[in-house]
Enzyme design. Structure first.
Site, PDB file in Angstrom:
ATOM      1  CE  LYS A  67     -24.919  -3.735 -51.428  1.00 53.83           C
ATOM      2  NZ  LYS A  67     -24.175  -4.676 -52.210  1.00 53.83           N
ATOM      3  CE1 TYR A 189     -21.638  -4.781 -49.232  1.00 60.93           C
ATOM      4  CE2 TYR A 189     -19.462  -5.230 -50.138  1.00 60.93           C
ATOM      5  CZ  TYR A 189     -20.788  -4.895 -50.324  1.00 60.93           C
ATOM      6  OH  TYR A 189     -21.276  -4.702 -51.603  1.00 60.93           O
ATOM      7  CE1 TYR A 241     -26.756  -3.471 -57.639  1.00 58.98           C
ATOM      8  CE2 TYR A 241     -27.353  -4.399 -59.746  1.00 58.98           C
ATOM      9  CZ  TYR A 241     -26.893  -4.559 -58.465  1.00 58.98           C
ATOM     10  OH  TYR A 241     -26.559  -5.811 -58.025  1.00 58.98           O
TER      11      TYR A 241
HETATM   12  N1  GLU Z   1     -20.304  -7.962 -53.552  1.00 56.96           N
HETATM   13  C1  GLU Z   1     -20.619  -7.097 -54.644  1.00 56.96           C
HETATM   14  C2  GLU Z   1     -19.812  -5.826 -54.551  1.00 56.96           C
HETATM   15  O1  GLU Z   1     -19.579  -5.353 -53.478  1.00 56.96           O
HETATM   16  C3  GLU Z   1     -22.084  -6.819 -54.609  1.00 56.96           C
HETATM   17  C4  GLU Z   1     -22.534  -6.096 -55.819  1.00 56.96           C
HETATM   18  C5  GLU Z   1     -23.936  -6.422 -56.195  1.00 56.96           C
HETATM   19  O2  GLU Z   1     -24.384  -7.555 -56.196  1.00 56.96           O
HETATM   20  O3  GLU Z   1     -24.591  -5.437 -56.530  1.00 56.96           O
HETATM   21  O4  GLU Z   1     -19.406  -5.281 -55.522  1.00 56.96           O
END
Ligand code: GLU
Length: 305
Positions: A67, A189, A241
């Site tokens: 990201k 994505y 997060y």
């Molecule tokens: N590909 C994962 C999802 O979309 C990424 C989540 C992550 O690494 O935070 O849930």
């Protein structure tokens, strides 16, 4: 670098023996096939000196760490206009939450939660002729590493199990903040999340956020100093997060984690350090990764604070 080597090694072996209370992510079936014993660390300094321990050379699924790369490319295209579509506030919610989007009228809180990254992918699709190929080419140029690639199996595994992302993307589309076809955005994505890199490769590709003078091997500047500063600020406040405060509190570096168990941490003007250990804590961050970095910045007194 010499000063750091022994410290990295000592902490590596200390943390290796700690009882890991985390769990490997299994909501993406393909991620659950990775051995939880993997543990690697690699540091690359802005002078390009590199040092690794354990499984530092083994590729893994970088997941949400991608990201940061997609944001960087979108920021290059859009500049400050980008922030009309995605905010820069910590969400305080899990990475795949739908909750705030209703009240925020489809504008994701930041580019590092899934909702934000989906909007960033949408923006990239509007700019790129062949999004998957062009994004990969951008990553390869950034790291001067032509071996970087997506993991087809992981991308497909996410596609068949990505119900929340599908919901998120449709929900944002209903507010008009996804301009392209939902399936196209989701497909792109999922591929970005499936990028594979080793700790060593990750610590090299993120040097552009540590070194103000960084240019790619083709002589291109990636972000202006001011934009790199802003990306680092979002990493510090939103990179982990709903545990971003905890990471800043315990480690004190801007960084980003992914559910593959990787954590990238950046010390502006000094280095980039990457840890990989697949078992995650309850908030989705690598348990041993956070522990290692907390001990590392404490022992070396090298947090940004
Ligand atoms: N590909 C994962 C999802 O979309 C990424 C989540 C992550 O690494 O935070 O849930």
């Amino acid at each position: 670098m010499e000063n750091y080597k022994k410290i990295i090694e000592d902490i590596y072996f200390e943390v290796k023996n700690v009882n890991d209370i985390g769990k490997v992510a299994n909501y993406i079936p393909e991620l659950a096939t990775v051995s939880s014993d993997n543990f690697g660390v690699n540091m690359t300094s802005i002078k390009k000196e590199s040092f690794g321990v354990g499984n530092f050379d083994k590729k893994f699924s970088i997941q949400s760490i991608s990201k940061v790369l997609s944001l960087t490319l979108a920021y290059r295209f859009e500049g400050a206009k980008l922030w009309n579509r995605v905010d820069v506030e910590p969400s305080g919610n899990p990475f795949n939450s739908l909750l705030q989007l209703e009240a925020d009228l489809g504008k994701p809180r930041n580019p590092f939660i899934n909702a934000g990254a989906l909007v960033i992918c949408d923006i990239l699709i509007s700019h790129l002729k062949n999004p998957k190929e062009d994004f990969l080419a951008f990553c390869r140029e950034l790291s001067n590493n032509p071996t970087l690639s997506y993991n087809e199996k992981v991308a497909q595994s996410e596609k068949i199990s990505g119900f929340r992302n599908i919901a998120l993307c449709n929900f944002i589309k209903s507010f008009g903040n996804i301009k392209n076809n939902v399936e196209t955005v989701l497909d792109f994505y999922f591929y970005t999340c499936s990028l594979e890199m080793s700790c060593k490769e990750l610590s090299e590709i993120f040097l552009f956020l540590a070194d103000d003078n960084f240019t790619t091997h083709k002589g291109n500047k990636v972000l202006t100093m001011s934009r790199a500063k802003r990306v680092n600020a979002i990493l510090l406040t939103c990179g982990f997060y709903d545990e971003s405060g905890e990471f800043a509190f315990r480690v004190g570096l801007p960084g980003k984690s992914g559910v593959g168990g990787g954590i990238v941490a950046i010390h502006p003007d000094k280095y980039c350090i990457v840890v990989w250990s697949p078992k995650l804590n309850k908030k989705g961050n690598s348990y041993k990764g956070m522990l290692f970095l907390e001990k590392f910045t404490t022992k070396t007194a090298s947090s940004i604070f």
